[in-house]
Design a protein around this motif. Structure first.
Motif, PDB file in Angstrom:
ATOM      1  N   GLY A   1       9.395 -96.620  -3.526  1.00  0.00           N
ATOM      2  CA  GLY A   1       8.453 -95.564  -3.167  1.00  0.00           C
ATOM      3  C   GLY A   1       7.066 -95.812  -3.730  1.00  0.00           C
ATOM      4  N   VAL A   2       7.000 -96.272  -4.978  1.00  0.00           N
ATOM      5  CA  VAL A   2       5.709 -96.571  -5.600  1.00  0.00           C
ATOM      6  C   VAL A   2       5.025 -97.730  -4.870  1.00  0.00           C
ATOM      7  N   ILE A   3       5.809 -98.754  -4.531  1.00  0.00           N
ATOM      8  CA  ILE A   3       5.251 -99.903  -3.803  1.00  0.00           C
ATOM      9  C   ILE A   3       4.714 -99.454  -2.444  1.00  0.00           C
ATOM     10  N   MET A   4       5.459 -98.597  -1.756  1.00  0.00           N
ATOM     11  CA  MET A   4       5.001 -98.096  -0.458  1.00  0.00           C
ATOM     12  C   MET A   4       3.722 -97.275  -0.602  1.00  0.00           C
ATOM     13  N   LEU A   5       3.660 -96.454  -1.644  1.00  0.00           N
ATOM     14  CA  LEU A   5       2.474 -95.626  -1.883  1.00  0.00           C
ATOM     15  C   LEU A   5       1.248 -96.501  -2.100  1.00  0.00           C
ATOM     16  N   ILE A   6       1.402 -97.520  -2.943  1.00  0.00           N
ATOM     17  CA  ILE A   6       0.287 -98.438  -3.205  1.00  0.00           C
ATOM     18  C   ILE A   6      -0.101 -99.190  -1.936  1.00  0.00           C
ATOM     19  N   SER A   7       0.905 -99.629  -1.175  1.00  0.00           N
ATOM     20  CA  SER A   7       0.656-100.427   0.027  1.00  0.00           C
ATOM     21  C   SER A   7      -0.131 -99.648   1.072  1.00  0.00           C
ATOM     22  N   PHE A   8       0.262 -98.391   1.291  1.00  0.00           N
ATOM     23  CA  PHE A   8      -0.443 -97.594   2.290  1.00  0.00           C
ATOM     24  C   PHE A   8      -1.847 -97.224   1.822  1.00  0.00           C
TER      25      PHE A   8
END
Length: 253
Positions: free
Chosen positions: A21-28
């Motif tokens: 979830g953190v990786i997705m948040l940073i990616s977006f």
């Protein structure tokens, strides 16, 4: 820190979801504010995930106690479940419309990948039929390679190369699909079905289409799944026999 490690150790699967979830948040965030949405957030997250996996050993970073839950989250069980679950949202009428095109794309896709794999094997210095067939099968998918190699008696070294070939194809498909989607008009179920049949690697096609348009995932997953089955059927049998017949006067056994 000891208390934190204990809590995470007992809830590794939940912590794995948090990490993703953190990786997705940073990616977006990067996609929106850095690339102006030119590179999809999902594609950036995939690149980050692959980079993290590269930092680890054969199991990525899941061997680190803090990230053991990633081994389950990214394991074959949940991956295959997710792929199968995508069929729930597929529209059967659209699948029927692409019936012939899907079948033709499957045959062409398997044949082209197999042929490219043979060229890769030759470039690596392999000349016997079993090795070339196995590497050619690996170029189809990293599942077809081991199945074919075991069936025709290839060495473990060659089988490992076939798996590596398939993995490289998966990574390239995952990253490249959202980047070329507009250029090849990959924006409708019909094209997704054909694309899945031509490329074949289910993991790469599903991830790439998810980064492109989530609604296309079921259609690409459909033909790419059949692709693996067709490769397992054709490579150790028909393709192997044809290759022996055509190349036996020129290639050593």
């Amino acid at each position: 820190m000891e208390i934190i490690n204990t809590i995470i150790g007992k809830n590794g699967f939940v912590f794995a979801f948090l990490c993703v979830g953190v990786i997705m948040l940073i990616s977006f965030w990067v996609s929106k504010h850095v690339t102006n949405n030119k590179i999809p957030g999902v594609a950036i997250s995939i690149i980050i995930g692959l980079s993290l996996a590269f930092l680890g050993d054969e199991k990525g970073i899941s061997n680190i106690t803090l990230f053991t839950g990633l081994a389950l989250l990214g394991g074959p069980m949940l991956r295959d479940f997710a792929v199968v679950a995508t069929a729930m949202s597929a529209d059967f009428s659209k699948i029927k419309q692409a019936g012939l095109a899907g079948l033709v794309s499957l045959l062409i896709g398997v044949f082209i990948s197999f042929s490219i794999g043979i060229l890769v094997g030759l470039s690596l210095g392999y000349t016997n039929i079993e090795s070339l067939t196995t590497i050619g099968a690996g170029a189809c998918t990293y599942i077809v390679g081991p199945v074919t190699g075991t069936a025709i008696g290839a060495s473990s070294e060659v089988i490992a190369i076939s798996v590596a070939t398939g993995v490289v194809k998966t990574i390239c498909t995952t990253i490249g699909t959202p980047l070329i989607a507009k250029k090849i008009k990959l924006d409708n179920p019909h094209s997704a079905i054909v694309y899945g049949g031509l490329i074949g690697t289910t993991s790469g096609v599903v991830a790439g289409l998810a980064a492109t348009d989530e609604e296309l995932v079921p259609y690409g997953a459909l033909t790419s799944t059949f692709y693996t089955g067709m490769g397992c059927l054709l490579c150790p049998s028909l393709f192997y026999v044809i290759l022996r017949f055509l190349a036996s006067p020129h290639i050593s056994n």
